[in-house]
Design a protein around this motif. Structure first.
Motif, PDB file in Angstrom:
ATOM      1  N   GLU A  37       0.829  -1.204   0.000  1.00 37.08           N
ATOM      2  CA  GLU A  37       0.000   0.000   0.000  1.00 37.08           C
ATOM      3  C   GLU A  37       0.867   1.258   0.000  1.00 37.08           C
ATOM      4  O   GLU A  37       2.006   1.243   0.483  1.00 37.08           O
ATOM      5  CB  GLU A  37      -0.912   0.045   1.232  1.00 37.08           C
ATOM      6  CG  GLU A  37      -1.846  -1.118   1.408  1.00 37.08           C
ATOM      7  CD  GLU A  37      -1.300  -2.177   2.335  1.00 37.08           C
ATOM      8  OE1 GLU A  37      -2.100  -2.903   2.958  1.00 37.08           O
ATOM      9  OE2 GLU A  37      -0.059  -2.267   2.454  1.00 37.08           O
TER      10      GLU A  37
ATOM     11  N   GLY B 165       0.270   5.964  -0.208  1.00 30.99           N
ATOM     12  CA  GLY B 165      -0.632   7.094  -0.370  1.00 30.99           C
ATOM     13  C   GLY B 165      -1.213   7.657   0.903  1.00 30.99           C
ATOM     14  O   GLY B 165      -1.934   8.658   0.864  1.00 30.99           O
TER      15      GLY B 165
ATOM     16  N   ARG C 156      -6.011   9.633  -1.983  1.00 30.61           N
ATOM     17  CA  ARG C 156      -6.139   8.400  -2.759  1.00 30.61           C
ATOM     18  C   ARG C 156      -5.066   7.416  -2.330  1.00 30.61           C
ATOM     19  O   ARG C 156      -3.869   7.716  -2.419  1.00 30.61           O
ATOM     20  CB  ARG C 156      -6.028   8.656  -4.260  1.00 30.61           C
ATOM     21  CG  ARG C 156      -6.373   7.402  -5.079  1.00 30.61           C
ATOM     22  CD  ARG C 156      -6.353   7.647  -6.579  1.00 30.61           C
ATOM     23  NE  ARG C 156      -5.005   7.620  -7.125  1.00 30.61           N
ATOM     24  CZ  ARG C 156      -4.733   7.373  -8.396  1.00 30.61           C
ATOM     25  NH1 ARG C 156      -5.716   7.129  -9.256  1.00 30.61           N
ATOM     26  NH2 ARG C 156      -3.474   7.396  -8.822  1.00 30.61           N
TER      27      ARG C 156
ATOM     28  N   SER D 272      -3.217   3.685  -2.858  1.00 30.55           N
ATOM     29  CA  SER D 272      -2.920   2.709  -3.898  1.00 30.55           C
ATOM     30  C   SER D 272      -2.440   1.420  -3.259  1.00 30.55           C
ATOM     31  O   SER D 272      -1.860   1.433  -2.174  1.00 30.55           O
ATOM     32  CB  SER D 272      -1.830   3.236  -4.839  1.00 30.55           C
ATOM     33  OG  SER D 272      -2.229   4.426  -5.477  1.00 30.55           O
ATOM     34  N   CYS D 273      -2.661   0.328  -3.966  1.00 31.72           N
ATOM     35  CA  CYS D 273      -2.173  -0.971  -3.523  1.00 31.72           C
ATOM     36  C   CYS D 273      -1.656  -1.705  -4.752  1.00 31.72           C
ATOM     37  O   CYS D 273      -2.436  -2.085  -5.637  1.00 31.72           O
ATOM     38  CB  CYS D 273      -3.280  -1.764  -2.856  1.00 31.72           C
ATOM     39  SG  CYS D 273      -2.837  -3.478  -2.473  1.00 31.72           S
TER      40      CYS D 273
ATOM     41  N   TRP E  48     -10.345  -3.207   0.712  1.00 30.96           N
ATOM     42  CA  TRP E  48      -9.683  -2.344   1.688  1.00 30.96           C
ATOM     43  C   TRP E  48     -10.358  -2.523   3.044  1.00 30.96           C
ATOM     44  O   TRP E  48     -11.591  -2.575   3.137  1.00 30.96           O
ATOM     45  CB  TRP E  48      -9.789  -0.878   1.271  1.00 30.96           C
ATOM     46  CG  TRP E  48      -8.956  -0.499   0.096  1.00 30.96           C
ATOM     47  CD1 TRP E  48      -9.351  -0.422  -1.218  1.00 30.96           C
ATOM     48  CD2 TRP E  48      -7.573  -0.122   0.110  1.00 30.96           C
ATOM     49  NE1 TRP E  48      -8.309  -0.032  -2.006  1.00 30.96           N
ATOM     50  CE2 TRP E  48      -7.196   0.162  -1.222  1.00 30.96           C
ATOM     51  CE3 TRP E  48      -6.615   0.006   1.112  1.00 30.96           C
ATOM     52  CZ2 TRP E  48      -5.914   0.557  -1.573  1.00 30.96           C
ATOM     53  CZ3 TRP E  48      -5.339   0.399   0.766  1.00 30.96           C
ATOM     54  CH2 TRP E  48      -5.002   0.674  -0.565  1.00 30.96           C
TER      55      TRP E  48
ATOM     56  N   ARG F 129      -9.933  -0.632  -9.728  1.00 37.49           N
ATOM     57  CA  ARG F 129      -8.742  -1.439 -10.003  1.00 37.49           C
ATOM     58  C   ARG F 129      -8.305  -1.232 -11.446  1.00 37.49           C
ATOM     59  O   ARG F 129      -9.133  -0.994 -12.331  1.00 37.49           O
ATOM     60  CB  ARG F 129      -8.996  -2.919  -9.718  1.00 37.49           C
ATOM     61  CG  ARG F 129      -9.999  -3.607 -10.590  1.00 37.49           C
ATOM     62  CD  ARG F 129     -10.342  -4.999 -10.031  1.00 37.49           C
ATOM     63  NE  ARG F 129      -9.217  -5.909 -10.066  1.00 37.49           N
ATOM     64  CZ  ARG F 129      -9.153  -7.051  -9.357  1.00 37.49           C
ATOM     65  NH1 ARG F 129     -10.153  -7.379  -8.560  1.00 37.49           N
ATOM     66  NH2 ARG F 129      -8.096  -7.840  -9.448  1.00 37.49           N
TER      67      ARG F 129
ATOM     68  N   THR G 122      -2.963  -2.887  -9.868  1.00 37.09           N
ATOM     69  CA  THR G 122      -3.114  -1.946  -8.765  1.00 37.09           C
ATOM     70  C   THR G 122      -4.588  -1.689  -8.475  1.00 37.09           C
ATOM     71  O   THR G 122      -5.410  -1.632  -9.404  1.00 37.09           O
ATOM     72  CB  THR G 122      -2.424  -0.610  -9.102  1.00 37.09           C
ATOM     73  OG1 THR G 122      -1.027  -0.846  -9.321  1.00 37.09           O
ATOM     74  CG2 THR G 122      -2.568   0.391  -7.967  1.00 37.09           C
TER      75      THR G 122
ATOM     76  N   TYR H 274      -7.160   1.013  -6.088  1.00 35.77           N
ATOM     77  CA  TYR H 274      -7.146   2.336  -5.511  1.00 35.77           C
ATOM     78  C   TYR H 274      -8.320   2.508  -4.550  1.00 35.77           C
ATOM     79  O   TYR H 274      -9.349   1.844  -4.680  1.00 35.77           O
ATOM     80  CB  TYR H 274      -7.245   3.396  -6.608  1.00 35.77           C
ATOM     81  CG  TYR H 274      -6.180   3.291  -7.665  1.00 35.77           C
ATOM     82  CD1 TYR H 274      -6.422   2.614  -8.858  1.00 35.77           C
ATOM     83  CD2 TYR H 274      -4.921   3.853  -7.469  1.00 35.77           C
ATOM     84  CE1 TYR H 274      -5.443   2.507  -9.832  1.00 35.77           C
ATOM     85  CE2 TYR H 274      -3.934   3.743  -8.441  1.00 35.77           C
ATOM     86  CZ  TYR H 274      -4.195   3.067  -9.611  1.00 35.77           C
ATOM     87  OH  TYR H 274      -3.218   2.953 -10.576  1.00 35.77           O
TER      88      TYR H 274
ATOM     89  N   GLN I  39     -10.205   5.933  -3.480  1.00 35.48           N
ATOM     90  CA  GLN I  39     -10.377   7.378  -3.491  1.00 35.48           C
ATOM     91  C   GLN I  39     -11.247   7.753  -2.303  1.00 35.48           C
ATOM     92  O   GLN I  39     -12.386   7.279  -2.199  1.00 35.48           O
ATOM     93  CB  GLN I  39     -11.035   7.824  -4.794  1.00 35.48           C
ATOM     94  CG  GLN I  39     -11.325   9.309  -4.871  1.00 35.48           C
ATOM     95  CD  GLN I  39     -10.077  10.157  -4.907  1.00 35.48           C
ATOM     96  OE1 GLN I  39      -9.115   9.831  -5.582  1.00 35.48           O
ATOM     97  NE2 GLN I  39     -10.086  11.264  -4.166  1.00 35.48           N
TER      98      GLN I  39
ATOM     99  N   CYS J  66      -4.769  -3.152   2.420  1.00 34.15           N
ATOM    100  CA  CYS J  66      -5.243  -3.766   1.184  1.00 34.15           C
ATOM    101  C   CYS J  66      -5.287  -5.277   1.409  1.00 34.15           C
ATOM    102  O   CYS J  66      -4.439  -5.829   2.119  1.00 34.15           O
ATOM    103  CB  CYS J  66      -4.253  -3.395   0.082  1.00 34.15           C
ATOM    104  SG  CYS J  66      -4.505  -4.213  -1.488  1.00 34.15           S
TER     105      CYS J  66
END
Length: 122
Positions: free
Chosen positions: A6, A8, A19, A21-22, A36, A72, A78, A80, A82, A96
């Motif tokens: 992960e 961000g 946001r 990310s993973c 998540w 995704r 990846t 996400y 948001q 994640c």
């Protein structure tokens, strides 16, 4: 098996957006539903959002419904998260997770990242 990293997280003010990310390693990313979760100090881990293998279907926890969006990108392996309209109660470590079961079967998430801290100040 997939490995998850992960990124961000950070410190933001109430009402801000962030946001997460993973990034997933391995060529089998498309075989996993992704999600998540979050855990605040002294509290149990809480489901935040899940997304199907195709990315077509999503599922959210009640506390984030309408504010958070999961997505995704298969080309980038990846997913996400948001996060809009952040609140102090969103403060937690965000994890994640990957699942070989359905995206909305919370018992299926059995592969985890190391987590990223999100802190929302009032």
């Amino acid at each position: 098996q997939v490995q998850l990293v992960e990124s961000g997280g950070g410190l933001v003010q109430a009402g801000d957006s962030l946001r997460l990310s993973c990034a997933a390693s391995g060529r089998t990313f498309r075989n996993y539903a992704m999600g998540w979760f979050r855990q605040a100090p002294g509290k149990k881990r809480e489901f935040v959002a899940g997304i199907s293998r195709s990315g077509t279907n999503t599922f959210y926890g009640d506390s984030v419904q309408g504010r958070f969006t999961i997505s995704r990108d298969g080309a980038k392996n990846t997913i996400y998260l948001q996060m809009d309209g952040l609140k102090p109660e969103d403060t937690a470590v965000y994890y994640c997770a990957a699942s070989s079961k359905s995206y909305n079967d919370l018992t299926g998430y059995d592969t985890w990242g190391q987590g990223t801290q999100v802190t929302v100040s009032s």
